[in-house]
Motif scaffolding. Structure first.
Motif, PDB file in Angstrom:
ATOM      1  N   TYR A  70       0.819  -1.210   0.000  1.00 30.39           N
ATOM      2  CA  TYR A  70       0.000   0.000   0.000  1.00 30.39           C
ATOM      3  C   TYR A  70       0.853   1.261   0.000  1.00 30.39           C
ATOM      4  CZ  TYR A  70      -4.544  -2.262   0.646  1.00 30.39           C
ATOM      5  OH  TYR A  70      -5.698  -2.985   0.465  1.00 30.39           O
ATOM      6  N   MET A  86      -5.603   4.289  -0.752  1.00 31.45           N
ATOM      7  CA  MET A  86      -4.493   3.426  -0.377  1.00 31.45           C
ATOM      8  C   MET A  86      -4.061   3.711   1.063  1.00 31.45           C
ATOM      9  SD  MET A  86      -3.864   1.536  -3.002  1.00 31.45           S
ATOM     10  CE  MET A  86      -3.976   1.492  -4.794  1.00 31.45           C
ATOM     11  N   VAL A 141      -4.716  -4.435  -5.856  1.00 33.92           N
ATOM     12  CA  VAL A 141      -5.310  -4.509  -4.521  1.00 33.92           C
ATOM     13  C   VAL A 141      -6.424  -5.547  -4.487  1.00 33.92           C
ATOM     14  CG1 VAL A 141      -6.669  -3.252  -2.788  1.00 33.92           C
ATOM     15  CG2 VAL A 141      -4.720  -2.141  -3.901  1.00 33.92           C
TER      16      VAL A 141
END
Length: 214
Positions: A70, A86, A141
């Protein structure tokens, strides 16, 4: 109330601070309590305790990797909205990091010796995903969280039903990972090509098998 616009150098310094906190200090968590708190500790046999502790070591290292991913993505994300998503997800992953570390202490075990290595590799992968473009970064992600969800299901199958403290942590982590994947998908995350998904699974297996022992 005004918010500060960080320069690339500012964000690099913040990323370095986050790396040090993740690996050697106290990560910045949210307001959420540890889900294990309401439960008494289970009376585990020595073999059970050792196995559960090693599973939690794997989960802790997984959260170290998540932080690095991240932070790398946030550093190279092109749109401010993507960067904010993020950073918020990273903060929630810090909760997981803290809960796993706490459970490891309860179980009388240690963190992985390989955490710095996995942090560095994951940060580089996250930064590369960010450079590829926000839709690919968000897609990364989505796929990461899907694989983590599968990984948590495997661990829940192995943790005794009466170990409520460990199970409460893993179940809340799973809920959060599903939410993070949904947020990234809704924000425009692209479906990753099959070879990349396969490479991610292979890397994950390498991590889990080494961290179980180291």
């Amino acid at each position: 109330m005004t918010t500060r616009d960080y320069t690339p150098i500012d964000r690099l310094i913040l990323s370095a601070d986050n790396a040090l906190r993740t690996l050697f200090g106290q990560p910045r968590t949210t307001e959420r309590p540890n889900p294990a708190a309401p439960f008494d500790d289970a009376d585990l046999g020595e073999q059970e305790r050792r196995h559960v502790a090693r599973l939690m070591r794997i989960n802790h290292t997984g959260e170290v990797c998540a932080q690095a991913l991240y932070q790398g993505q946030a550093l190279t994300a092109r749109l401010p909205e993507t960067r904010k998503r993020m950073e918020r997800s990273a903060q929630e992953e810090n909760d997981h990091l803290d809960w796993c570390a706490s459970r490891l202490t309860d179980l009388g075990d240690r963190k992985s010796l390989l955490n710095p290595l996995f942090y560095a590799g994951s940060f580089a992968i996250g930064a590369a995903a960010g450079l590829a473009g926000d839709r690919w970064s968000l897609g990364f992600v989505v796929e990461t969280e899907r694989q983590v969800e599968d990984h948590l299901d495997e661990h829940l199958d192995q943790v005794p039903e009466y170990d409520e403290r460990t199970r409460a942590i893993l179940e809340q982590m799973k809920t959060d990972e599903i939410h993070h994947a949904q947020v990234a998908k809704a924000a425009g995350g692209a479906e990753l090509p099959a070879p990349i998904r396969a490479a991610m699974r292979l890397t994950s297996r390498l991590m889990t098998r080494t961290v179980y022992w180291l």
